[in-house]
Design an enzyme around this catalytic site. Sequence first.
Site, PDB file in Angstrom:
ATOM      1  N   HIS A  92     -11.724 -96.259 -13.539  1.00  0.00           N
ATOM      2  CA  HIS A  92     -12.949 -96.321 -14.334  1.00  0.00           C
ATOM      3  C   HIS A  92     -12.905 -95.767 -15.835  1.00  0.00           C
ATOM      4  O   HIS A  92     -12.623 -95.686 -17.082  1.00  0.00           O
ATOM      5  CB  HIS A  92     -14.252 -96.392 -14.401  1.00  0.00           C
ATOM      6  CG  HIS A  92     -15.233 -95.161 -14.026  1.00  0.00           C
ATOM      7  ND1 HIS A  92     -15.465 -94.632 -13.413  1.00  0.00           N
ATOM      8  CD2 HIS A  92     -15.315 -94.415 -15.078  1.00  0.00           C
ATOM      9  CE1 HIS A  92     -15.885 -93.953 -13.308  1.00  0.00           C
ATOM     10  NE2 HIS A  92     -16.026 -93.214 -13.953  1.00  0.00           N
ATOM     11  N   ASP A 228     -12.478 -96.208  -6.792  1.00  0.00           N
ATOM     12  CA  ASP A 228     -12.548 -95.241  -7.867  1.00  0.00           C
ATOM     13  C   ASP A 228     -11.356 -94.553  -8.287  1.00  0.00           C
ATOM     14  O   ASP A 228     -12.037 -93.311  -9.126  1.00  0.00           O
ATOM     15  CB  ASP A 228     -13.763 -95.409  -8.503  1.00  0.00           C
ATOM     16  CG  ASP A 228     -13.998 -95.396 -10.075  1.00  0.00           C
ATOM     17  OD1 ASP A 228     -13.234 -95.447 -10.857  1.00  0.00           O
ATOM     18  OD2 ASP A 228     -15.493 -95.633 -10.135  1.00  0.00           O
ATOM     19  N   SER A 662     -16.573 -87.483 -14.434  1.00  0.00           N
ATOM     20  CA  SER A 662     -16.233 -89.032 -14.137  1.00  0.00           C
ATOM     21  C   SER A 662     -14.160 -88.708 -13.454  1.00  0.00           C
ATOM     22  O   SER A 662     -13.483 -87.709 -14.648  1.00  0.00           O
ATOM     23  CB  SER A 662     -15.977 -89.859 -14.451  1.00  0.00           C
ATOM     24  OG  SER A 662     -17.377 -90.533 -14.211  1.00  0.00           O
TER      25      SER A 662
HETATM   26  N1  ARG Z   1     -20.750 -95.444 -13.424  1.00  0.00           N
HETATM   27  C1  ARG Z   1     -20.028 -94.934 -13.754  1.00  0.00           C
HETATM   28  C2  ARG Z   1     -19.865 -93.189 -14.684  1.00  0.00           C
HETATM   29  O1  ARG Z   1     -20.659 -93.302 -15.819  1.00  0.00           O
HETATM   30  C3  ARG Z   1     -18.795 -95.815 -14.199  1.00  0.00           C
HETATM   31  C4  ARG Z   1     -18.560 -96.859 -13.183  1.00  0.00           C
HETATM   32  C5  ARG Z   1     -17.781 -97.557 -13.771  1.00  0.00           C
HETATM   33  N2  ARG Z   1     -18.029 -98.896 -13.100  1.00  0.00           N
HETATM   34  C6  ARG Z   1     -18.385 -99.886 -13.572  1.00  0.00           C
HETATM   35  N3  ARG Z   1     -19.392-100.648 -12.580  1.00  0.00           N
HETATM   36  N4  ARG Z   1     -18.663-100.023 -14.854  1.00  0.00           N
HETATM   37  O2  ARG Z   1     -19.139 -92.480 -14.189  1.00  0.00           O
END
Ligand code: ARG
Length: 726
Positions: A92, A228, A662
Amino acid sequence: MKKVSVFFALIFAMMGIVRADEGMWLPMFVERLNYVDMQKMGLQLTPEELYSINNSSLKDAIVGLSNGPKPRGFFCTGEIVSGNSLLFTNHHCGYSSIAALSTVEHDYLNEGFAARNFSEELRAEGVSASFLVRMEDVTAEILSVVTDDMDWTARNKAINAKAKELEEAASEDGKLNPVVKGFFEGNEYYMFVYKTYTDVRLVFTAAQSIGKFGGDTDNWMWPRHTGDFSVFRVYADENGEPAEFSEDNKPLNPKHHLPISISGVKQDDFTMIWGFPGSTERYMTSYGINYNVDSFYPVVYEVFKAETDVMDEYMKVDKAVNIAYADNKAGLANTWKNFEGQMTMLRKNKVAERKAELERQFSEWVNANEDRKAEYGDVLETLEVMFAQLGETAGRLYYPNFLGQLNPLSTASLLMGYVNVMTNKESTKEEKQAAAESLKDIDVDEEFKDLDARVEKDMFVAVMNIYGNKFATEELPESMKKLLKKHKGDWTALANYIFDKSMFSTPESFKTMLEKPKAKKVAKDPAFVMIQALMEQIYSVVPVYRMANTAIAEADHKFVKGLREFYAETQPNKVLYPDANSTMRMSYGSVKDYQPADAISYDYVCTANGILEKYIPGDFEFDAPDDLLNLIKARDFGQYADENGELITCFLSTNDITGGNSGSPVINGKGELLGLAFDGNWEAMSGDVNFEPKLQRTINVDIRYVLFIIDKVYGASNIIEELDIR
Ligand code: ARG
């Protein structure tokens, strides 16, 4: 050397009494604050091996990713994993780049991409990778320019000027990128000196049915089966210095790279995470929380959700739309689901109530002493009053704002300056000329790039209706009332009319207009009338909004100052850590399961079996590539299986992280890479405001799953060979 602050006094008093899990610690203080504790938990490296400004250390393998060449903030973290600066981050995090490089013919987003050699690697335009050279305390220098007679705005101006001066002095003629940041709501300042590389290239990505498996349904959730991760490389000139993209650039020879452990994780194993957390609000008051939950988050949630619902409809059936809107949609969906989670969990975990109790104790402490009363006596009341003010303006600020960002209103807004000058009788000839000239800067094709008229129109109608529902007709600006009246108060009819009739709706009509611009005609365009009315509404609350925000920033500054004194006196064993602010932090904890609710127990690992369970052929979120499914069915995991022959996809740890982390490496006691942090869990979505030790977990993709995908699913052995696998 420098003024010994309360913070330092505390640090020395508290050595070794810190509790793990909670806290995002500054690398330069790890030795003093955390090291003893970390050693007890399983860390085997020396402090020098973690953070050193003279020798290579672990911090040299940690990279902050930014959009553009200036490391003011970082959207994600990456880590260097080879002597040729191979960089791992999340899928992501690479998503924007991958989407931008994808076309219907070369659909890397949906099919994946693996460069077999350096020359096949693809330029990730606009992405930069910054290494932290050093950090230093500049609190004394910065605060030396603040005088008692300065108001909050003057204070900030003086501080910013001083920060700029320090940054310039440390930049070594532009070779380095120093950034000064405030900590503890402007009570301390540190300078971070970065070396920023702007030639970053895509090396590998799996199909998004692996990298984003589970989509927005699984996002922010456990159990998890998302691969991811994505792989990039940092390039430099022949001297290893940052350089613009060029065919002549070479992979950077890094100071340090992380070795990789494929031994896997066990409950309670030590884990540390290094990276660039973006922002937390751990010192937020109950008033701030209530404002967010009641006034701000609901608006964003409602509008963004409506927009992504429309995008989804078309993305599911049209491949070109799927690629074109992927990035925008992922960002909006991630935000609305985050806000939904925060609204739910801030309430459920009673965060405002617990903060209110702290505020009560703080007030008691303040009121027990005349000096404190003079300094902090009005702080909480100010926050209460100002957040109430913000709450009143939120709707009139944010609904028109979000509506105005949609086409054709956003394209019409490009002409506002021009029309203002041209229709103002007092404008001089020069001003008119400059205004006419400025139109040449509008790149119409760029404005409409990747936009699909059907999606744009449906979103416009949807958000127009949301907007229309929020305001009584009497509240609306006159020009908007008139427009609405012509359509008998029907917002859908009005939206259709604006979209169909405006010259700003299509690139063709926009271009035609720009060939012979006529201010009077533009002023009558329905999209133009609408955007002007929205701006009028926004401007009507801007003064209050600005005033309240300034008052809040000043009160927060005082509150945190007072709170630190309060803790120093009442709980001298407590070590405070600063909120995340896009600077390098280390968080340590351990691998751990959790109990989300009565009678429910979550394991700390997920296996590939869950992919087969969740798999829905052809589904937008739960489809998976045959190659992956076949390997799982055949249980052909190679060296990446655990001792039971299972393939672990993701695991949980107690580390304290947030957005910006992330892609961060999860590292064991020997400094080896165990996985990549990529998410937080639903039950602790309130965690940016208050850490919840029992509930809060970081979700990590296991490095063995990463390598399995690269190696077994895509056969990219060139990447595996580059790594330092232990
Ligand atoms: N929840 C994750 C974060 O903010 C981002 C994941 C992105 N994936 C998605 N399906 N939008 O660190």
